[in-house]
Design a protein around this motif. Structure first.
Motif, PDB file in Angstrom:
ATOM      1  N   GLN A  93     -55.750 -16.566 -26.680  1.00  0.00           N
ATOM      2  CA  GLN A  93     -56.480 -17.330 -25.669  1.00  0.00           C
ATOM      3  C   GLN A  93     -56.434 -18.830 -25.962  1.00  0.00           C
ATOM      4  N   VAL A  94     -56.438 -19.171 -27.243  1.00  0.00           N
ATOM      5  CA  VAL A  94     -56.392 -20.577 -27.650  1.00  0.00           C
ATOM      6  C   VAL A  94     -55.187 -21.279 -27.041  1.00  0.00           C
ATOM      7  N   TRP A  95     -54.029 -20.626 -27.076  1.00  0.00           N
ATOM      8  CA  TRP A  95     -52.812 -21.266 -26.580  1.00  0.00           C
ATOM      9  C   TRP A  95     -52.653 -21.150 -25.064  1.00  0.00           C
ATOM     10  N   ASN A 129     -50.068 -32.203 -15.510  1.00  0.00           N
ATOM     11  CA  ASN A 129     -48.990 -32.787 -16.320  1.00  0.00           C
ATOM     12  C   ASN A 129     -49.438 -33.228 -17.713  1.00  0.00           C
ATOM     13  N   MET A 130     -50.574 -32.695 -18.219  1.00  0.00           N
ATOM     14  CA  MET A 130     -51.061 -33.084 -19.538  1.00  0.00           C
ATOM     15  C   MET A 130     -51.291 -31.884 -20.459  1.00  0.00           C
ATOM     16  N   ALA A 131     -50.680 -30.743 -20.153  1.00  0.00           N
ATOM     17  CA  ALA A 131     -50.910 -29.550 -20.971  1.00  0.00           C
ATOM     18  C   ALA A 131     -50.421 -29.749 -22.406  1.00  0.00           C
ATOM     19  N   SER A 132     -49.290 -30.415 -22.590  1.00  0.00           N
ATOM     20  CA  SER A 132     -48.782 -30.633 -23.945  1.00  0.00           C
ATOM     21  C   SER A 132     -49.681 -31.572 -24.732  1.00  0.00           C
ATOM     22  N   THR A 133     -50.232 -32.582 -24.072  1.00  0.00           N
ATOM     23  CA  THR A 133     -51.139 -33.509 -24.741  1.00  0.00           C
ATOM     24  C   THR A 133     -52.411 -32.802 -25.178  1.00  0.00           C
ATOM     25  N   VAL A 134     -52.991 -31.990 -24.290  1.00  0.00           N
ATOM     26  CA  VAL A 134     -54.191 -31.231 -24.635  1.00  0.00           C
ATOM     27  C   VAL A 134     -53.904 -30.273 -25.791  1.00  0.00           C
ATOM     28  N   ALA A 135     -52.756 -29.597 -25.741  1.00  0.00           N
ATOM     29  CA  ALA A 135     -52.393 -28.679 -26.820  1.00  0.00           C
ATOM     30  C   ALA A 135     -52.215 -29.431 -28.137  1.00  0.00           C
ATOM     31  N   GLY A 136     -51.623 -30.626 -28.085  1.00  0.00           N
ATOM     32  CA  GLY A 136     -51.451 -31.411 -29.291  1.00  0.00           C
ATOM     33  C   GLY A 136     -52.773 -31.846 -29.888  1.00  0.00           C
ATOM     34  N   LEU A 137     -53.713 -32.267 -29.046  1.00  0.00           N
ATOM     35  CA  LEU A 137     -55.036 -32.654 -29.520  1.00  0.00           C
ATOM     36  C   LEU A 137     -55.745 -31.478 -30.177  1.00  0.00           C
ATOM     37  N   GLN A 138     -55.708 -30.326 -29.514  1.00  0.00           N
ATOM     38  CA  GLN A 138     -56.332 -29.114 -30.049  1.00  0.00           C
ATOM     39  C   GLN A 138     -55.698 -28.716 -31.378  1.00  0.00           C
ATOM     40  N   ASN A 139     -54.380 -28.781 -31.446  1.00  0.00           N
ATOM     41  CA  ASN A 139     -53.679 -28.342 -32.657  1.00  0.00           C
ATOM     42  C   ASN A 139     -53.857 -29.325 -33.808  1.00  0.00           C
ATOM     43  N   GLY A 174     -42.259 -32.291 -41.066  1.00  0.00           N
ATOM     44  CA  GLY A 174     -43.530 -32.272 -40.349  1.00  0.00           C
ATOM     45  C   GLY A 174     -43.487 -33.050 -39.055  1.00  0.00           C
ATOM     46  N   VAL A 175     -42.762 -34.177 -39.046  1.00  0.00           N
ATOM     47  CA  VAL A 175     -42.606 -34.961 -37.824  1.00  0.00           C
ATOM     48  C   VAL A 175     -41.949 -34.110 -36.735  1.00  0.00           C
ATOM     49  N   GLY A 176     -40.882 -33.411 -37.090  1.00  0.00           N
ATOM     50  CA  GLY A 176     -40.199 -32.574 -36.114  1.00  0.00           C
ATOM     51  C   GLY A 176     -41.038 -31.394 -35.658  1.00  0.00           C
ATOM     52  N   GLU A 177     -41.612 -30.679 -36.605  1.00  0.00           N
ATOM     53  CA  GLU A 177     -42.345 -29.460 -36.253  1.00  0.00           C
ATOM     54  C   GLU A 177     -43.623 -29.749 -35.476  1.00  0.00           C
ATOM     55  N   ALA A 178     -44.121 -30.967 -35.536  1.00  0.00           N
ATOM     56  CA  ALA A 178     -45.320 -31.323 -34.776  1.00  0.00           C
ATOM     57  C   ALA A 178     -45.131 -31.117 -33.275  1.00  0.00           C
ATOM     58  N   GLY A 179     -43.902 -31.191 -32.801  1.00  0.00           N
ATOM     59  CA  GLY A 179     -43.667 -31.096 -31.361  1.00  0.00           C
ATOM     60  C   GLY A 179     -43.573 -29.695 -30.806  1.00  0.00           C
ATOM     61  N   ALA A 180     -43.484 -28.677 -31.659  1.00  0.00           N
ATOM     62  CA  ALA A 180     -43.168 -27.338 -31.172  1.00  0.00           C
ATOM     63  C   ALA A 180     -44.275 -26.731 -30.310  1.00  0.00           C
ATOM     64  N   TYR A 181     -45.469 -26.619 -30.847  1.00  0.00           N
ATOM     65  CA  TYR A 181     -46.549 -25.958 -30.113  1.00  0.00           C
ATOM     66  C   TYR A 181     -46.990 -26.738 -28.877  1.00  0.00           C
ATOM     67  N   PRO A 182     -47.183 -28.073 -28.968  1.00  0.00           N
ATOM     68  CA  PRO A 182     -47.530 -28.789 -27.730  1.00  0.00           C
ATOM     69  C   PRO A 182     -46.482 -28.634 -26.633  1.00  0.00           C
ATOM     70  N   ALA A 183     -45.202 -28.689 -26.992  1.00  0.00           N
ATOM     71  CA  ALA A 183     -44.155 -28.525 -25.983  1.00  0.00           C
ATOM     72  C   ALA A 183     -44.206 -27.138 -25.366  1.00  0.00           C
ATOM     73  N   ASN A 184     -44.372 -26.112 -26.181  1.00  0.00           N
ATOM     74  CA  ASN A 184     -44.425 -24.751 -25.651  1.00  0.00           C
ATOM     75  C   ASN A 184     -45.584 -24.566 -24.680  1.00  0.00           C
ATOM     76  N   ALA A 185     -46.746 -25.149 -25.009  1.00  0.00           N
ATOM     77  CA  ALA A 185     -47.891 -25.040 -24.094  1.00  0.00           C
ATOM     78  C   ALA A 185     -47.577 -25.697 -22.758  1.00  0.00           C
ATOM     79  N   GLY A 186     -46.869 -26.816 -22.784  1.00  0.00           N
ATOM     80  CA  GLY A 186     -46.484 -27.470 -21.544  1.00  0.00           C
ATOM     81  C   GLY A 186     -45.487 -26.658 -20.744  1.00  0.00           C
ATOM     82  N   ILE A 187     -44.542 -26.014 -21.422  1.00  0.00           N
ATOM     83  CA  ILE A 187     -43.562 -25.171 -20.737  1.00  0.00           C
ATOM     84  C   ILE A 187     -44.250 -24.007 -20.028  1.00  0.00           C
ATOM     85  N   VAL A 188     -45.217 -23.385 -20.706  1.00  0.00           N
ATOM     86  CA  VAL A 188     -45.950 -22.272 -20.089  1.00  0.00           C
ATOM     87  C   VAL A 188     -46.632 -22.729 -18.810  1.00  0.00           C
TER      88      VAL A 188
END
Length: 435
Positions: free
Chosen positions: A343-345, A355-365, A106-120
């Protein structure tokens, strides 16, 4: 013009597919683990839920890490660590080690979606944001649909310990390719020509990643009404969505009287339909925004609300006397959650401060995953109290109505949040602002 960004998109998609396959291995191996380690149902329930303890709670820190140190590190470390945890599960010796390894997963997988949102937000122009967001999220449906038969086949061919090692190795191979290929920004990539860089950056409202400044603390995001609307809305979507990967098999067997083989096929249909619907919705919404027929705000709201209206079919499913019609309603409902998810993502890239897209995505997720944690428990409690899934699915539909109202009225104009000025006045959409 080069198309390096689409290779990046393919790697993002593959990361999420591996993510969901790794989540599923334990469920497929559960009968073997129960037999070998003498686990009780209560103990197995703890093992299965341990993943979510760390996954939900670490979304914000994982998003912050990606924004602070870059998505190459954020996503690479995420996939590498969860793949090691998956492979190491083959060495588990009992209950305690299984729980510990699931927490690490779970610690590892927590980073996947926030990182992807930042990459986009860095690698794609605004007009492609929903398409790419839908594309990488659709991998979760692909992973969920193919994981079970694939993993069961591996367990039959080898055993459960070797299966964990094989699946974990796939993620480690991905990590090597990612570390060799990816760069933080398109400007840094040797295969991204000047025309592609100009196309990407010229089509962005905010140029995320051109500097390293983080304009505000993560908790300051809670001042903004759109952040609350994104979190609450995604909670309702995830509450409905998690039914399809938790209780749906039981529902099909117990109330629709399906055999195991038939259930296995039917249970995959909503996921397959959802995959197709999500990619189509992301592409269509980008085309609408790019054409100028609707504003960005109107387009996001349209697809979010239409998606949740489709998701309300989950409440109609138990009212039908036809198995075929019930399954069709469930396919529409799941497709609705993925139409909304397209649309959510995309929203983190639309509204995040620079420079805060990953943080926002993490909060939402993080907030949305409490829907995933609570939903199966509430459904089980209602089924236990009533002896039927009818009220549980109607309750899910009721939450969908609240989600529609949330996106219709709480979500304001979709635009980037601008950091507070020196006077301390936020210049974005704050909680007290009316629209």
């Amino acid at each position: 013009m080069s198309r390096t960004r689409w290779v990046v998109a393919a790697l993002m998609w593959l990361a999420i597919a591996i993510n969901y396959i790794d989540r599923t291995v334990l469920s497929a191996a559960a009968p073997k683990l129960i037999e070998e380690f003498g686990l009780t149902p209560d103990m197995m329930g703890i093992v299965l839920s341990a993943f979510f303890w760390s996954y939900a709670l670490l979304q914000i820190p994982a998003g912050w890490v990606s924004d602070r140190y870059g998505q190459k590190v954020g996503l690479g470390a995420a996939v590498g660590s969860w793949s090691l945890a998956t492979a190491a599960t083959g060495l588990a010796s009992g209950f305690s080690s299984l729980v510990a390894l699931r927490v690490v997963l779970g610690v590892g997988e927590a980073g996947a979606y926030p990182a992807n949102a930042g990459i986009v937000s860095k690698w794609f122009p605004d007009k492609e944001r929903a398409t790419v967001s839908a594309l990488f999220d659709s991998a979760s449906k692909f992973g969920g649909a193919v994981a079970m038969p694939l993993i069961v086949a591996l367990i039959v061919l080898f055993d459960w310990r070797v299966t964990f090692a094989i699946v974990g190795s796939a993620g480690l191979l991905w990590f090597v390719v990612w570390w060799w290929f990816f760069t933080e920004t398109p400007e840094q990539h040797r295969r991204c020509d000047p025309q592609e860089v100009a196309y990407i950056r010229g089509g962005q409202t905010q140029r995320h990643g051109v500097d390293n400044e983080i304009p505000m603390k993560w908790y300051e995001l809670l001042k903004y009404r759109n952040i609350w609307a994104m979190c609450l809305g995604f909670f309702t979507i995830n509450y409905i969505s998690y039914f399809f990967i938790t209780w749906l098999p039981t529902y099909l067997v117990k109330e629709q009287h399906m055999g195991l083989l038939q259930m296995g096929f039917v249970a995959s249909l909503p996921l397959i339909c959802g995959l197709i619907a999500e990619v189509a919705a992301g592409w269509m919404s980008d085309r609408i925004v790019h054409s100028g027929r609707l504003s960005l705000t109107a387009t996001r709201k349209l697809f979010l609300i239409v998606g949740l209206l489709m998701a309300l079919c989950i409440g109609l499913a138990p009212l039908s006397s036809s198995v075929v019609f019930t399954v069709a309603l469930l396919c529409i409902a799941k497709s609705g959650t993925t139409v909304a998810a397209s649309q959510v993502w995309a929203l983190p890239g639309d509204v995040a401060p620079k420079n805060m897209a990953s943080t926002v995505a993490g909060l939402q997720n993080m907030v949305s995953n409490f829907g995933g944690v609570i939903g199966p428990v509430v459904t089980g409690a209602i089924v236990g109290a009533t002896g039927s899934f009818k009220m549980a699915l109607l309750f899910s539909a009721g939450l969908g109505v609240l989600g529609i109202l949330n996106y219709a009225f709480l979500l304001g104009k979709v635009k980037p949040i601008v950091a507070p000025t020196k006077s301390g006045e936020p210049s974005g959409v704050v909680m007290s602002t009316a629209h």
